[in-house]
Design a protein around this motif. Structure first.
Motif, PDB file in Angstrom:
ATOM      1  N   VAL A 257      -2.268  -6.776   6.167  1.00  0.00           N
ATOM      2  CA  VAL A 257      -3.656  -6.053   5.906  1.00  0.00           C
ATOM      3  C   VAL A 257      -4.371  -6.864   4.792  1.00  0.00           C
ATOM      4  CG1 VAL A 257      -2.894  -3.694   6.511  1.00  0.00           C
ATOM      5  CG2 VAL A 257      -2.535  -4.555   4.064  1.00  0.00           C
ATOM      6  N   ARG A 258      -3.891  -8.089   4.587  1.00  0.00           N
ATOM      7  CA  ARG A 258      -4.675  -9.191   3.642  1.00  0.00           C
ATOM      8  C   ARG A 258      -6.022  -9.400   4.194  1.00  0.00           C
ATOM      9  NH1 ARG A 258      -7.571 -11.515   1.492  1.00  0.00           N
ATOM     10  NH2 ARG A 258      -7.128 -13.155  -0.182  1.00  0.00           N
ATOM     11  N   PRO A 259      -6.327  -9.687   5.284  1.00  0.00           N
ATOM     12  CA  PRO A 259      -7.595 -10.013   5.781  1.00  0.00           C
ATOM     13  C   PRO A 259      -8.669  -8.953   5.438  1.00  0.00           C
ATOM     14  CG  PRO A 259      -6.378 -10.486   7.611  1.00  0.00           C
ATOM     15  CD  PRO A 259      -5.229  -9.451   6.519  1.00  0.00           C
ATOM     16  N   CYS A 260      -8.527  -7.638   5.085  1.00  0.00           N
ATOM     17  CA  CYS A 260      -9.496  -6.786   4.722  1.00  0.00           C
ATOM     18  C   CYS A 260     -10.110  -6.899   3.172  1.00  0.00           C
ATOM     19  CB  CYS A 260      -9.104  -5.108   4.818  1.00  0.00           C
ATOM     20  SG  CYS A 260      -7.982  -4.510   3.579  1.00  0.00           S
ATOM     21  N   LEU A 261      -9.173  -7.620   2.267  1.00  0.00           N
ATOM     22  CA  LEU A 261      -9.519  -7.850   1.120  1.00  0.00           C
ATOM     23  C   LEU A 261     -10.637  -8.833   0.900  1.00  0.00           C
ATOM     24  CD1 LEU A 261      -6.103  -8.011  -1.235  1.00  0.00           C
ATOM     25  CD2 LEU A 261      -7.651  -6.093  -0.319  1.00  0.00           C
ATOM     26  N   GLU A 262     -11.561  -8.688  -0.019  1.00  0.00           N
ATOM     27  CA  GLU A 262     -12.764  -9.530  -0.240  1.00  0.00           C
ATOM     28  C   GLU A 262     -12.380 -10.334  -1.605  1.00  0.00           C
ATOM     29  OE1 GLU A 262     -16.524  -7.643  -0.830  1.00  0.00           O
ATOM     30  OE2 GLU A 262     -16.609  -7.138   1.322  1.00  0.00           O
ATOM     31  N   THR A 263     -11.780  -9.646  -2.284  1.00  0.00           N
ATOM     32  CA  THR A 263     -11.596 -10.475  -3.863  1.00  0.00           C
ATOM     33  C   THR A 263      -9.975  -9.855  -4.060  1.00  0.00           C
ATOM     34  OG1 THR A 263     -12.882  -8.930  -4.845  1.00  0.00           O
ATOM     35  CG2 THR A 263     -13.811 -11.063  -4.604  1.00  0.00           C
TER      36      THR A 263
ATOM     37  N   GLN B 186     -12.935  -1.375   3.345  1.00  0.00           N
ATOM     38  CA  GLN B 186     -14.277  -1.831   2.953  1.00  0.00           C
ATOM     39  C   GLN B 186     -15.587  -1.051   3.321  1.00  0.00           C
ATOM     40  OE1 GLN B 186     -14.811  -4.120   0.618  1.00  0.00           O
ATOM     41  NE2 GLN B 186     -12.620  -5.157   0.880  1.00  0.00           N
ATOM     42  N   HIS B 187     -15.176   0.106   3.771  1.00  0.00           N
ATOM     43  CA  HIS B 187     -16.197   0.984   4.408  1.00  0.00           C
ATOM     44  C   HIS B 187     -16.045   2.535   3.619  1.00  0.00           C
ATOM     45  CE1 HIS B 187     -17.514  -1.835   7.270  1.00  0.00           C
ATOM     46  NE2 HIS B 187     -16.095  -2.398   7.406  1.00  0.00           N
ATOM     47  N   GLY B 188     -15.946   2.364   2.378  1.00  0.00           N
ATOM     48  CA  GLY B 188     -15.963   3.676   1.549  1.00  0.00           C
ATOM     49  C   GLY B 188     -14.508   4.054   0.994  1.00  0.00           C
ATOM     50  N   LEU B 189     -13.489   3.641   1.669  1.00  0.00           N
ATOM     51  CA  LEU B 189     -12.132   3.943   1.141  1.00  0.00           C
ATOM     52  C   LEU B 189     -11.874   3.256  -0.209  1.00  0.00           C
ATOM     53  CD1 LEU B 189      -9.382   5.495   1.501  1.00  0.00           C
ATOM     54  CD2 LEU B 189      -8.522   3.452   2.875  1.00  0.00           C
ATOM     55  N   ARG B 190     -12.234   2.128  -0.518  1.00  0.00           N
ATOM     56  CA  ARG B 190     -12.041   1.356  -1.734  1.00  0.00           C
ATOM     57  C   ARG B 190     -12.696   2.268  -2.809  1.00  0.00           C
ATOM     58  NH1 ARG B 190     -14.947  -4.097  -3.270  1.00  0.00           N
ATOM     59  NH2 ARG B 190     -16.698  -2.577  -3.113  1.00  0.00           N
ATOM     60  N   ASP B 191     -13.720   2.278  -2.683  1.00  0.00           N
ATOM     61  CA  ASP B 191     -14.759   2.915  -3.715  1.00  0.00           C
ATOM     62  C   ASP B 191     -14.383   4.529  -4.072  1.00  0.00           C
ATOM     63  OD1 ASP B 191     -16.295   0.478  -3.771  1.00  0.00           O
ATOM     64  OD2 ASP B 191     -17.868   1.296  -2.291  1.00  0.00           O
ATOM     65  N   GLU B 192     -13.864   5.050  -2.696  1.00  0.00           N
ATOM     66  CA  GLU B 192     -13.434   6.594  -3.031  1.00  0.00           C
ATOM     67  C   GLU B 192     -12.135   6.432  -3.958  1.00  0.00           C
ATOM     68  OE1 GLU B 192     -11.232   9.862  -0.364  1.00  0.00           O
ATOM     69  OE2 GLU B 192     -12.902   8.570   0.710  1.00  0.00           O
ATOM     70  N   MET B 193     -11.382   5.501  -3.669  1.00  0.00           N
ATOM     71  CA  MET B 193     -10.192   5.353  -4.425  1.00  0.00           C
ATOM     72  C   MET B 193     -10.426   5.080  -6.015  1.00  0.00           C
ATOM     73  SD  MET B 193      -7.565   3.057  -2.146  1.00  0.00           S
ATOM     74  CE  MET B 193      -6.234   3.279  -3.424  1.00  0.00           C
TER      75      MET B 193
END
Length: 359
Positions: free
Chosen positions: A125-131, A156-163
């Protein structure tokens, strides 16, 4: 690997004409080669007409009396270095700092099979990381049993920010935890050998850049990365791309733009503006989104040739999209594709790419 290094370097040399006009480039032996198997007279005639139009367009774009010159702007992770294993392990230690006490963090990563399994899961799942600072969040999702599909499509479509909101962490706190974890790891070993050994390198790509340095083009090579510059320099030095042991003096420290330098399109725009109108950039990146964002910038898109490094952190779907968008997709594993780089048809296609992006 040697073939890849040769072809990668050849691609860059085809994209760059230092001190000679594009009209001269069109007359080189590579483009003059007509001994391509399966090319009949009709297709050869068509090829020559297309090539002539491309060269005329490029010469017009470059100016009648001045030649287009190039800088090489390269991403770091996924282009020159494979840091997935190191990021996974540092991210795990960073998660211990951020989420101390959570059950999944109490396990010890001692046996090679334990480490390998965690790294394998992370790499999928590494490809979904930006930084890099996002790694602790990604590892938490893996520990919770989230499917790879959900992680890839939602992170990158809401889940990261929600976490981040739920857990009470910020970009700054995640980044600080990751940097602390890396510094602690490096600090355990004076020479940082253990930390450096956790990285892999794409030797062909490194060899190609090393050749640029040997050819006296060090000042034209730039690294634009979201990794902290100090960590990047350690890794570049190990590959003799930076520091006193690197050919040509290595990549200048002022040409290494690390975390905090700003968005990559912004950095590229600044570099091109500093160089002047005669310069364009060959931008090698492994993230399609970054290339797309760059090409949306109307102030520089006509001066950038986007190149996707297919061996990096991207998916087949993203590679297909890149090709459909007219981006150059470079491979280090497909020998038949690499072989095409060396014939006139592939060279002509590169000219057509320039025709498209500089018109």
């Amino acid at each position: 690997m040697a073939l890849f290094a040769y072809c990668f370097g050849l691609l860059l040399s085809l994209l760059v004409v230092s001190g000679s006009c594009f009209s001269s480039f069109a007359n080189t032996n590579i483009l003059q080669s007509a001994s391509v198997v399966g090319v009949d007279e009709k297709s050869e005639s068509s090829r020559r007409r297309r090539r002539s139009r491309s060269v005329m367009s490029l010469t017009k774009t470059a100016g009648s009396t001045r030649c287009r010159q190039f800088i090489y702007a390269l991403d770091f992770d996924g282009v020159l270095v494979n840091s997935a294993a190191e990021l996974c392990l540092s991210g795990f230690d960073a998660a211990k700092i951020l989420f101390d006490g959570e059950p999944w963090l109490k396990r010890k990563l001692r046996r090679p099979d334990q480490i390998a399994k965690l790294v394998d899961n992370f790499c999928e799942v590494r490809p979904c990381l930006e930084t890099g600072w996002e790694a602790p969040l990604l590892l938490k999702l893996i520990s919770e049993g989230r499917s790879n599909h959900d992680i890839m499509s939602e992170f990158q479509h809401g889940l990261r920010d929600e976490m981040m909101s739920t857990l009470g962490v910020t970009k700054e706190s995640c980044n600080n935890a990751l940097k602390r974890a890396r510094n602690d790891w490096i600090g355990e070993d004076k020479d940082a050998d253990d930390w450096l050994a956790a990285h892999g390198f794409y030797e062909g790509a490194c060899d190609a850049v090393r050749q640029l340095l040997s050819d006296g083009k060090a000042s034209d090579v730039y690294i634009i990365t979201t990794k902290a510059a100090d960590f990047s320099c350690r890794l570049l030095e190990k590959q003799k791309l930076y520091g006193k042991d690197a050919p040509g003096g290595g990549i200048p420290s002022e040409n290494i733009f690390g975390l905090g330098s700003g968005p990559k399109p912004q950095v590229l725009a600044s570099l091109l503006n500093e160089r002047g109108d005669d310069y364009a950039a060959v931008f090698v990146e492994d993230r399609l989104l970054t290339l797309q964002d760059t090409m949306k910038d109307t102030t520089i898109c006509h001066r950038v040739l986007p190149v996707l490094a297919s061996w990096g952190y991207n998916t087949q779907e993203q590679r297909n999209t890149s090709k459909e968008s007219g981006y150059t997709v470079l491979s280090q594993t497909d020998s038949s594709t690499l072989a095409q780089v060396m014939d006139s048809i592939q060279a002509e296609q590169l000219l057509n790419d320039f025709d498209q992006h500089f018109s």
